[in-house]
Design a protein around this motif. Sequence first.
Motif, PDB file in Angstrom:
ATOM      1  N   LEU A  72     -34.734  13.735  83.361  1.00  0.00           N
ATOM      2  CA  LEU A  72     -34.717  12.762  82.301  1.00  0.00           C
ATOM      3  C   LEU A  72     -36.594  12.920  81.834  1.00  0.00           C
ATOM      4  CD1 LEU A  72     -31.478  11.442  81.379  1.00  0.00           C
ATOM      5  CD2 LEU A  72     -32.821  13.259  79.662  1.00  0.00           C
ATOM      6  N   ASP A  73     -36.854  11.737  83.187  1.00  0.00           N
ATOM      7  CA  ASP A  73     -37.687  11.186  83.379  1.00  0.00           C
ATOM      8  C   ASP A  73     -39.203  12.170  82.944  1.00  0.00           C
ATOM      9  OD1 ASP A  73     -38.926   8.576  83.585  1.00  0.00           O
ATOM     10  OD2 ASP A  73     -39.931  10.131  85.243  1.00  0.00           O
ATOM     11  N   VAL A  74     -38.899  13.927  83.210  1.00  0.00           N
ATOM     12  CA  VAL A  74     -39.734  14.832  82.747  1.00  0.00           C
ATOM     13  C   VAL A  74     -39.322  15.712  82.114  1.00  0.00           C
ATOM     14  CG1 VAL A  74     -40.356  16.783  84.568  1.00  0.00           C
ATOM     15  CG2 VAL A  74     -39.792  15.438  86.026  1.00  0.00           C
ATOM     16  N   GLU A  86     -37.315   8.425  72.547  1.00  0.00           N
ATOM     17  CA  GLU A  86     -36.343   8.240  71.176  1.00  0.00           C
ATOM     18  C   GLU A  86     -35.025   8.725  71.784  1.00  0.00           C
ATOM     19  OE1 GLU A  86     -39.386  10.430  71.007  1.00  0.00           O
ATOM     20  OE2 GLU A  86     -40.619   8.975  70.509  1.00  0.00           O
ATOM     21  N   GLU A  87     -35.042   9.644  73.128  1.00  0.00           N
ATOM     22  CA  GLU A  87     -34.002  10.649  73.259  1.00  0.00           C
ATOM     23  C   GLU A  87     -33.322   9.338  74.083  1.00  0.00           C
ATOM     24  OE1 GLU A  87     -33.656  15.300  73.805  1.00  0.00           O
ATOM     25  OE2 GLU A  87     -34.927  14.077  74.463  1.00  0.00           O
ATOM     26  N   THR A  88     -34.145   8.587  75.358  1.00  0.00           N
ATOM     27  CA  THR A  88     -33.779   7.928  75.861  1.00  0.00           C
ATOM     28  C   THR A  88     -33.666   6.975  75.948  1.00  0.00           C
ATOM     29  OG1 THR A  88     -35.382   7.782  77.427  1.00  0.00           O
ATOM     30  CG2 THR A  88     -34.604   9.931  78.185  1.00  0.00           C
ATOM     31  N   LYS A  92     -42.832   8.605  84.163  1.00  0.00           N
ATOM     32  CA  LYS A  92     -43.255   7.855  84.476  1.00  0.00           C
ATOM     33  C   LYS A  92     -43.043   7.619  86.024  1.00  0.00           C
ATOM     34  CE  LYS A  92     -42.262   3.018  84.552  1.00  0.00           C
ATOM     35  NZ  LYS A  92     -41.719   1.583  84.434  1.00  0.00           N
ATOM     36  N   ASP A  93     -42.031   8.411  86.742  1.00  0.00           N
ATOM     37  CA  ASP A  93     -42.446   8.411  88.080  1.00  0.00           C
ATOM     38  C   ASP A  93     -43.605   9.403  88.457  1.00  0.00           C
ATOM     39  OD1 ASP A  93     -39.842   7.259  88.230  1.00  0.00           O
ATOM     40  OD2 ASP A  93     -38.596   9.187  88.163  1.00  0.00           O
ATOM     41  N   ALA A  94     -43.869  10.541  87.680  1.00  0.00           N
ATOM     42  CA  ALA A  94     -45.761  11.110  87.850  1.00  0.00           C
ATOM     43  C   ALA A  94     -46.427  10.328  87.483  1.00  0.00           C
ATOM     44  CB  ALA A  94     -45.363  12.312  86.692  1.00  0.00           C
ATOM     45  N   MET A 112     -16.455  13.323  83.186  1.00  0.00           N
ATOM     46  CA  MET A 112     -18.001  12.488  83.154  1.00  0.00           C
ATOM     47  C   MET A 112     -18.931  13.314  84.223  1.00  0.00           C
ATOM     48  SD  MET A 112     -19.352   9.576  83.066  1.00  0.00           S
ATOM     49  CE  MET A 112     -18.555   8.578  81.667  1.00  0.00           C
ATOM     50  N   ALA A 113     -18.094  14.113  84.763  1.00  0.00           N
ATOM     51  CA  ALA A 113     -19.337  14.510  86.558  1.00  0.00           C
ATOM     52  C   ALA A 113     -19.551  15.539  85.289  1.00  0.00           C
ATOM     53  CB  ALA A 113     -18.299  15.287  87.307  1.00  0.00           C
ATOM     54  N   GLN A 114     -19.276  16.332  84.273  1.00  0.00           N
ATOM     55  CA  GLN A 114     -19.897  16.737  83.879  1.00  0.00           C
ATOM     56  C   GLN A 114     -21.273  16.279  83.341  1.00  0.00           C
ATOM     57  OE1 GLN A 114     -17.234  19.549  81.953  1.00  0.00           O
ATOM     58  NE2 GLN A 114     -17.577  20.737  83.715  1.00  0.00           N
ATOM     59  N   TYR A 115     -20.273  15.380  82.494  1.00  0.00           N
ATOM     60  CA  TYR A 115     -21.033  15.061  81.563  1.00  0.00           C
ATOM     61  C   TYR A 115     -22.049  14.233  82.163  1.00  0.00           C
ATOM     62  CZ  TYR A 115     -22.823  10.562  78.999  1.00  0.00           C
ATOM     63  OH  TYR A 115     -24.084  10.231  77.619  1.00  0.00           O
ATOM     64  N   VAL A 116     -22.001  13.108  83.435  1.00  0.00           N
ATOM     65  CA  VAL A 116     -23.593  13.030  83.883  1.00  0.00           C
ATOM     66  C   VAL A 116     -24.804  13.958  84.084  1.00  0.00           C
ATOM     67  CG1 VAL A 116     -22.347  10.990  85.265  1.00  0.00           C
ATOM     68  CG2 VAL A 116     -22.940  13.052  86.443  1.00  0.00           C
ATOM     69  N   VAL A 117     -24.505  14.898  84.409  1.00  0.00           N
ATOM     70  CA  VAL A 117     -25.753  15.898  84.804  1.00  0.00           C
ATOM     71  C   VAL A 117     -26.095  16.949  83.224  1.00  0.00           C
ATOM     72  CG1 VAL A 117     -24.730  16.339  87.243  1.00  0.00           C
ATOM     73  CG2 VAL A 117     -23.615  17.972  84.833  1.00  0.00           C
ATOM     74  N   ASN A 118     -25.277  16.780  82.430  1.00  0.00           N
ATOM     75  CA  ASN A 118     -25.338  17.571  80.867  1.00  0.00           C
ATOM     76  C   ASN A 118     -26.021  16.818  80.303  1.00  0.00           C
ATOM     77  OD1 ASN A 118     -24.727  19.656  82.043  1.00  0.00           O
ATOM     78  ND2 ASN A 118     -22.778  19.975  81.605  1.00  0.00           N
ATOM     79  N   ARG A 119     -26.236  15.147  80.134  1.00  0.00           N
ATOM     80  CA  ARG A 119     -26.715  14.297  78.918  1.00  0.00           C
ATOM     81  C   ARG A 119     -27.995  14.124  79.167  1.00  0.00           C
ATOM     82  NH1 ARG A 119     -27.898   9.420  82.269  1.00  0.00           N
ATOM     83  NH2 ARG A 119     -28.541   9.487  84.250  1.00  0.00           N
ATOM     84  N   ARG A 120     -28.447  13.244  77.302  1.00  0.00           N
ATOM     85  CA  ARG A 120     -29.680  13.983  77.242  1.00  0.00           C
ATOM     86  C   ARG A 120     -30.171  12.529  77.042  1.00  0.00           C
ATOM     87  NH1 ARG A 120     -33.139  17.495  78.437  1.00  0.00           N
ATOM     88  NH2 ARG A 120     -34.188  16.493  77.111  1.00  0.00           N
ATOM     89  N   ASN A 121     -29.431  11.135  77.677  1.00  0.00           N
ATOM     90  CA  ASN A 121     -30.150   9.795  77.291  1.00  0.00           C
ATOM     91  C   ASN A 121     -29.396   9.239  78.947  1.00  0.00           C
ATOM     92  OD1 ASN A 121     -27.336   9.061  76.785  1.00  0.00           O
ATOM     93  ND2 ASN A 121     -27.923   7.971  75.313  1.00  0.00           N
TER      94      ASN A 121
END
Length: 295
Positions: A225-227, A232-234, A240-242, A286-295
Amino acid sequence: MTDLKLALQEQAEDVDKVLDDLLLEPEGPEAQVVKAMRYSALGGGKRVRPFLVMASSRLFGVSETSALRVAAALEMVHCYSLIHDDLPAMDDDDLRRGRPTCHIEYDEATAILAGDALLTLAFEVLADEETHPSPSVRCALVRELAKASGMNGMVGGQMIDLMAETRELGIPEITRLQRLKTGALIVFACKAGAILGKAEEIKMQALRNYGHDLGLAFQIADDLLDVEASEEETGKKVGKDAERGKATFVSLLGVERAREQAHMLSEQANRHLDVFDRDTELLRAMAQYVVNRRN
Ligand code: GRG
Protein backbone atom coordinates in the motif's frame (compact mmCIF):
# COMPACT_ATOMS: atom_id res chain seq x y z
CA MET A 1 -20.87 -4.70 1.16
CA THR A 2 -19.23 -8.11 1.75
CA ASP A 3 -20.14 -10.15 4.83
CA LEU A 4 -16.68 -9.50 6.28
CA LYS A 5 -16.84 -5.72 5.78
CA LEU A 6 -20.26 -5.68 7.43
CA ALA A 7 -19.01 -7.83 10.32
CA LEU A 8 -15.94 -5.56 10.71
CA GLN A 9 -18.18 -2.49 10.82
CA GLU A 10 -20.63 -3.97 13.33
CA GLN A 11 -17.84 -5.21 15.55
CA ALA A 12 -16.13 -1.80 15.35
CA GLU A 13 -19.34 -0.13 16.59
CA ASP A 14 -19.52 -2.50 19.58
CA VAL A 15 -15.86 -1.93 20.47
CA ASP A 16 -16.29 1.84 20.08
CA LYS A 17 -19.12 1.76 22.64
CA VAL A 18 -16.86 0.00 25.14
CA LEU A 19 -14.00 2.42 24.45
CA ASP A 20 -16.40 5.34 24.82
CA ASP A 21 -17.45 4.06 28.27
CA LEU A 22 -13.88 3.40 29.39
CA LEU A 23 -12.67 6.82 28.31
CA LEU A 24 -14.99 9.07 30.31
CA GLU A 25 -13.75 12.65 30.55
CA PRO A 26 -13.03 13.60 34.15
CA GLU A 27 -13.59 17.04 35.70
CA GLY A 28 -10.56 19.30 35.97
CA PRO A 29 -7.54 20.15 33.83
CA GLU A 30 -6.53 16.47 33.42
CA ALA A 31 -9.54 16.16 31.08
CA GLN A 32 -7.14 17.35 28.36
CA VAL A 33 -5.28 14.03 28.26
CA VAL A 34 -8.55 12.08 28.06
CA LYS A 35 -9.69 14.29 25.17
CA ALA A 36 -6.47 13.36 23.35
CA MET A 37 -6.95 9.66 24.19
CA ARG A 38 -10.51 9.78 22.85
CA TYR A 39 -9.35 11.64 19.74
CA SER A 40 -6.91 8.84 18.89
CA ALA A 41 -8.81 5.80 20.12
CA LEU A 42 -12.24 6.73 18.75
CA GLY A 43 -11.03 8.29 15.50
CA GLY A 44 -11.65 5.53 12.96
CA GLY A 45 -9.27 2.72 12.12
CA LYS A 46 -10.11 -0.64 10.62
CA ARG A 47 -10.31 -2.36 14.04
CA VAL A 48 -8.64 -5.49 12.66
CA ARG A 49 -7.16 -6.48 16.03
CA PRO A 50 -10.46 -6.18 17.97
CA PHE A 51 -12.16 -8.14 15.20
CA LEU A 52 -9.63 -10.97 15.62
CA VAL A 53 -10.20 -11.01 19.39
CA MET A 54 -13.97 -11.30 18.84
CA ALA A 55 -13.63 -13.96 16.13
CA SER A 56 -11.22 -16.12 18.14
CA SER A 57 -13.43 -15.72 21.25
CA ARG A 58 -16.44 -16.98 19.31
CA LEU A 59 -14.61 -20.29 18.68
CA PHE A 60 -14.70 -20.98 22.42
CA GLY A 61 -18.10 -19.56 23.36
CA VAL A 62 -16.51 -16.70 25.37
CA SER A 63 -18.96 -14.10 26.75
CA GLU A 64 -19.41 -10.98 24.64
CA THR A 65 -18.52 -8.71 27.59
CA SER A 66 -15.19 -10.44 28.20
CA ALA A 67 -14.25 -10.47 24.53
CA LEU A 68 -15.22 -6.83 23.97
CA ARG A 69 -13.19 -5.64 26.96
CA VAL A 70 -10.08 -7.50 25.74
CA ALA A 71 -10.69 -6.17 22.23
CA ALA A 72 -10.90 -2.61 23.59
CA ALA A 73 -7.76 -3.07 25.70
CA LEU A 74 -5.82 -4.31 22.70
CA GLU A 75 -7.04 -1.44 20.52
CA MET A 76 -5.85 0.98 23.22
CA VAL A 77 -2.34 -0.50 23.03
CA HIS A 78 -2.46 -0.29 19.23
CA CYS A 79 -3.60 3.37 19.36
CA TYR A 80 -0.86 4.23 21.87
CA SER A 81 1.71 2.75 19.46
CA LEU A 82 0.34 4.81 16.57
CA ILE A 83 0.41 8.05 18.61
CA HIS A 84 4.02 7.48 19.66
CA ASP A 85 5.07 6.24 16.22
CA ASP A 86 3.77 9.49 14.67
CA LEU A 87 5.80 11.73 17.02
CA PRO A 88 8.63 13.86 15.58
CA ALA A 89 11.20 11.69 17.41
CA MET A 90 9.94 8.63 15.54
CA ASP A 91 8.16 8.71 12.17
CA ASP A 92 7.21 12.39 12.35
CA ASP A 93 3.83 12.07 10.66
CA ASP A 94 1.09 14.70 10.35
CA LEU A 95 -1.71 12.48 9.08
CA ARG A 96 -3.27 9.35 10.60
CA ARG A 97 -6.65 7.78 9.83
CA GLY A 98 -7.34 10.73 7.54
CA ARG A 99 -6.95 13.32 10.32
CA PRO A 100 -4.13 15.31 11.92
CA THR A 101 -2.01 13.11 14.19
CA CYS A 102 -2.44 13.45 17.96
CA HIS A 103 0.59 15.72 18.49
CA ILE A 104 -0.56 18.03 15.68
CA GLU A 105 -4.13 18.25 16.99
CA TYR A 106 -2.91 18.72 20.59
CA ASP A 107 0.82 19.04 21.28
CA GLU A 108 3.76 16.69 21.73
CA ALA A 109 3.64 16.46 25.52
CA THR A 110 -0.11 15.74 25.50
CA ALA A 111 0.37 13.11 22.78
CA ILE A 112 3.08 11.35 24.80
CA LEU A 113 0.83 11.34 27.88
CA ALA A 114 -2.20 10.18 25.89
CA GLY A 115 -0.17 7.23 24.57
CA ASP A 116 1.15 6.40 28.04
CA ALA A 117 -2.34 6.58 29.54
CA LEU A 118 -3.87 4.36 26.82
CA LEU A 119 -1.17 1.75 27.42
CA THR A 120 -1.68 1.73 31.18
CA LEU A 121 -5.48 1.80 30.97
CA ALA A 122 -5.35 -1.29 28.75
CA PHE A 123 -3.75 -3.29 31.57
CA GLU A 124 -6.15 -1.85 34.15
CA VAL A 125 -9.03 -3.14 32.00
CA LEU A 126 -7.49 -6.62 31.61
CA ALA A 127 -6.85 -6.92 35.35
CA ASP A 128 -10.44 -5.97 36.24
CA GLU A 129 -12.82 -8.72 37.40
CA GLU A 130 -15.37 -7.56 34.85
CA THR A 131 -13.05 -8.82 32.10
CA HIS A 132 -13.02 -12.42 33.37
CA PRO A 133 -14.00 -14.05 36.68
CA SER A 134 -10.83 -16.21 36.81
CA PRO A 135 -7.71 -14.49 38.24
CA SER A 136 -5.45 -16.91 36.32
CA VAL A 137 -7.10 -16.00 33.01
CA ARG A 138 -6.75 -12.29 33.80
CA CYS A 139 -3.08 -12.85 34.72
CA ALA A 140 -2.48 -14.73 31.46
CA LEU A 141 -4.07 -11.89 29.47
CA VAL A 142 -1.91 -9.29 31.22
CA ARG A 143 1.26 -11.35 30.80
CA GLU A 144 0.66 -12.14 27.12
CA LEU A 145 -0.29 -8.58 26.16
CA ALA A 146 2.71 -7.22 28.08
CA LYS A 147 5.03 -9.63 26.26
CA ALA A 148 3.51 -8.76 22.88
CA SER A 149 3.78 -5.01 23.49
CA GLY A 150 7.18 -4.75 25.16
CA MET A 151 10.86 -5.29 24.45
CA ASN A 152 10.34 -8.80 23.07
CA GLY A 153 7.40 -7.65 20.97
CA MET A 154 6.27 -4.36 19.46
CA VAL A 155 8.73 -2.05 21.26
CA GLY A 156 11.63 -4.38 20.35
CA GLY A 157 10.48 -4.37 16.72
CA GLN A 158 10.19 -0.60 16.69
CA MET A 159 13.76 -0.32 18.05
CA ILE A 160 15.10 -2.60 15.31
CA ASP A 161 13.14 -0.52 12.78
CA LEU A 162 14.74 2.71 14.01
CA MET A 163 18.21 1.12 13.91
CA ALA A 164 17.47 -0.07 10.36
CA GLU A 165 17.62 3.52 9.12
CA THR A 166 21.41 3.28 9.36
CA ARG A 167 21.85 -0.45 8.62
CA GLU A 168 20.96 -2.63 5.62
CA LEU A 169 18.53 -5.43 6.43
CA GLY A 170 17.82 -8.60 4.44
CA ILE A 171 14.64 -10.68 4.30
CA PRO A 172 15.35 -12.72 7.49
CA GLU A 173 15.99 -9.56 9.53
CA ILE A 174 12.94 -7.77 8.12
CA THR A 175 10.80 -10.82 8.82
CA ARG A 176 11.95 -10.81 12.45
CA LEU A 177 11.48 -7.04 12.77
CA GLN A 178 7.93 -7.22 11.44
CA ARG A 179 7.09 -10.33 13.46
CA LEU A 180 7.86 -8.24 16.54
CA LYS A 181 6.62 -4.81 15.48
CA THR A 182 3.32 -5.70 13.80
CA GLY A 183 2.98 -9.45 14.29
CA ALA A 184 3.13 -9.71 18.08
CA LEU A 185 -0.10 -7.75 18.71
CA ILE A 186 -1.87 -9.62 15.90
CA VAL A 187 -0.80 -12.96 17.39
CA PHE A 188 -2.08 -11.79 20.78
CA ALA A 189 -5.43 -10.87 19.18
CA CYS A 190 -5.76 -14.36 17.71
CA LYS A 191 -4.75 -16.10 20.94
CA ALA A 192 -6.96 -13.93 23.15
CA GLY A 193 -10.08 -16.02 22.52
CA ALA A 194 -8.15 -19.19 23.38
CA ILE A 195 -6.86 -17.64 26.62
CA LEU A 196 -10.35 -16.43 27.59
CA GLY A 197 -11.83 -19.81 26.68
CA LYS A 198 -9.08 -21.81 28.45
CA ALA A 199 -8.50 -23.69 25.21
CA GLU A 200 -6.41 -26.83 24.85
CA GLU A 201 -2.80 -26.34 23.65
CA ILE A 202 -3.34 -27.64 20.11
CA LYS A 203 -6.00 -24.97 19.47
CA MET A 204 -3.91 -22.25 21.10
CA GLN A 205 -1.01 -23.28 18.85
CA ALA A 206 -3.22 -23.24 15.76
CA LEU A 207 -4.34 -19.67 16.50
CA ARG A 208 -0.77 -18.61 17.25
CA ASN A 209 0.36 -19.97 13.87
CA TYR A 210 -2.62 -18.42 12.09
CA GLY A 211 -1.80 -15.06 13.71
CA HIS A 212 1.84 -15.37 12.82
CA ASP A 213 1.18 -15.90 9.10
CA LEU A 214 -1.64 -13.36 9.06
CA GLY A 215 0.60 -10.74 10.71
CA LEU A 216 3.29 -11.13 8.06
CA ALA A 217 0.74 -11.08 5.25
CA PHE A 218 -0.76 -7.91 6.80
CA GLN A 219 2.67 -6.25 6.89
CA ILE A 220 3.55 -7.14 3.30
CA ALA A 221 0.17 -5.72 2.25
CA ASP A 222 1.06 -2.57 4.24
CA ASP A 223 4.36 -2.29 2.35
CA LEU A 224 2.50 -2.72 -0.95
CA LEU A 225 0.00 0.00 0.00
CA ASP A 226 2.88 2.35 0.77
CA VAL A 227 3.98 1.91 -2.86
CA GLU A 228 0.66 1.57 -4.66
CA ALA A 229 -2.12 3.31 -2.73
CA SER A 230 -3.01 6.99 -2.34
CA GLU A 231 -3.13 9.17 0.75
CA GLU A 232 -6.94 9.42 0.35
CA GLU A 233 -7.26 5.63 0.47
CA THR A 234 -4.95 4.96 3.40
CA GLY A 235 -5.59 8.12 5.44
CA LYS A 236 -1.84 8.45 5.99
CA LYS A 237 1.18 9.62 4.04
CA VAL A 238 2.35 7.07 1.42
CA GLY A 239 5.70 6.51 -0.33
CA LYS A 240 7.54 7.00 2.94
CA ASP A 241 9.58 3.79 2.84
CA ALA A 242 11.09 4.60 -0.55
CA GLU A 243 11.64 8.25 0.43
CA ARG A 244 13.69 7.10 3.43
CA GLY A 245 15.46 4.36 1.45
CA LYS A 246 14.08 1.84 3.94
CA ALA A 247 14.33 -1.83 3.04
CA THR A 248 10.89 -3.49 3.01
CA PHE A 249 9.51 -6.75 1.63
CA VAL A 250 8.56 -4.80 -1.50
CA SER A 251 11.93 -3.13 -2.01
CA LEU A 252 13.71 -6.48 -1.58
CA LEU A 253 11.32 -8.81 -3.42
CA GLY A 254 9.68 -6.45 -5.91
CA VAL A 255 5.93 -5.79 -6.12
CA GLU A 256 4.90 -9.04 -7.81
CA ARG A 257 6.86 -11.44 -5.61
CA ALA A 258 5.82 -9.55 -2.49
CA ARG A 259 2.16 -9.87 -3.54
CA GLU A 260 2.60 -13.60 -4.21
CA GLN A 261 4.24 -14.03 -0.82
CA ALA A 262 1.36 -12.22 0.92
CA HIS A 263 -1.22 -14.47 -0.78
CA MET A 264 0.81 -17.57 0.03
CA LEU A 265 0.95 -16.55 3.72
CA SER A 266 -2.78 -15.84 3.76
CA GLU A 267 -3.53 -19.35 2.43
CA GLN A 268 -1.06 -20.88 4.87
CA ALA A 269 -2.72 -18.95 7.74
CA ASN A 270 -6.08 -20.49 6.87
CA ARG A 271 -4.69 -24.01 6.77
CA HIS A 272 -3.84 -23.70 10.49
CA LEU A 273 -7.57 -23.32 11.15
CA ASP A 274 -8.29 -26.85 9.89
CA VAL A 275 -8.09 -28.15 13.49
CA PHE A 276 -11.40 -26.39 14.21
CA ASP A 277 -14.50 -28.03 12.86
CA ARG A 278 -16.69 -24.89 12.84
CA ASP A 279 -16.97 -21.10 13.15
CA THR A 280 -13.79 -20.23 11.24
CA GLU A 281 -15.45 -18.44 8.31
CA LEU A 282 -14.78 -14.91 9.58
CA LEU A 283 -11.14 -15.68 10.40
CA ARG A 284 -10.70 -17.21 6.94
CA ALA A 285 -12.31 -14.19 5.29
CA MET A 286 -10.04 -11.91 7.33
CA ALA A 287 -6.94 -13.66 5.95
CA GLN A 288 -8.15 -12.81 2.46
CA TYR A 289 -9.17 -9.28 3.39
CA VAL A 290 -5.77 -8.31 4.83
CA VAL A 291 -4.01 -9.02 1.55
CA ASN A 292 -6.64 -7.39 -0.69
CA ARG A 293 -7.35 -4.29 1.41
CA ARG A 294 -6.88 -0.75 0.05
CA ASN A 295 -6.38 0.97 3.40
C1 GRG B 1 5.89 3.38 19.21
C2 GRG B 1 6.26 1.31 20.60
C3 GRG B 1 5.90 1.91 19.33
C4 GRG B 1 5.58 1.10 18.32
C5 GRG B 1 5.09 1.54 17.02
C6 GRG B 1 2.59 -0.02 15.27
C7 GRG B 1 3.88 0.66 15.11
C8 GRG B 1 4.94 0.37 16.11
C9 GRG B 1 4.08 1.55 14.14
C10 GRG B 1 3.05 1.94 13.15
C11 GRG B 1 3.68 2.17 11.84
C12 GRG B 1 3.35 1.14 10.84
C13 GRG B 1 3.04 1.64 9.50
C14 GRG B 1 3.37 -0.14 11.14
C15 GRG B 1 3.10 -1.21 10.18
C16 GRG B 1 1.70 -1.78 10.11
C17 GRG B 1 0.75 -1.19 11.00
C18 GRG B 1 0.81 -1.56 12.42
C19 GRG B 1 -0.15 -0.36 10.49
C20 GRG B 1 -1.20 0.29 11.27
O1 GRG B 1 -2.20 -0.64 11.63
P1 GRG B 1 -3.63 -0.67 10.93
O2 GRG B 1 -3.47 -0.70 9.43
O3 GRG B 1 -4.17 0.77 11.35
O4 GRG B 1 -4.45 -1.74 11.54
P2 GRG B 1 -5.65 1.26 11.70
O5 GRG B 1 -5.59 2.75 11.60
O6 GRG B 1 -6.60 0.65 10.69
O7 GRG B 1 -5.93 0.79 13.10
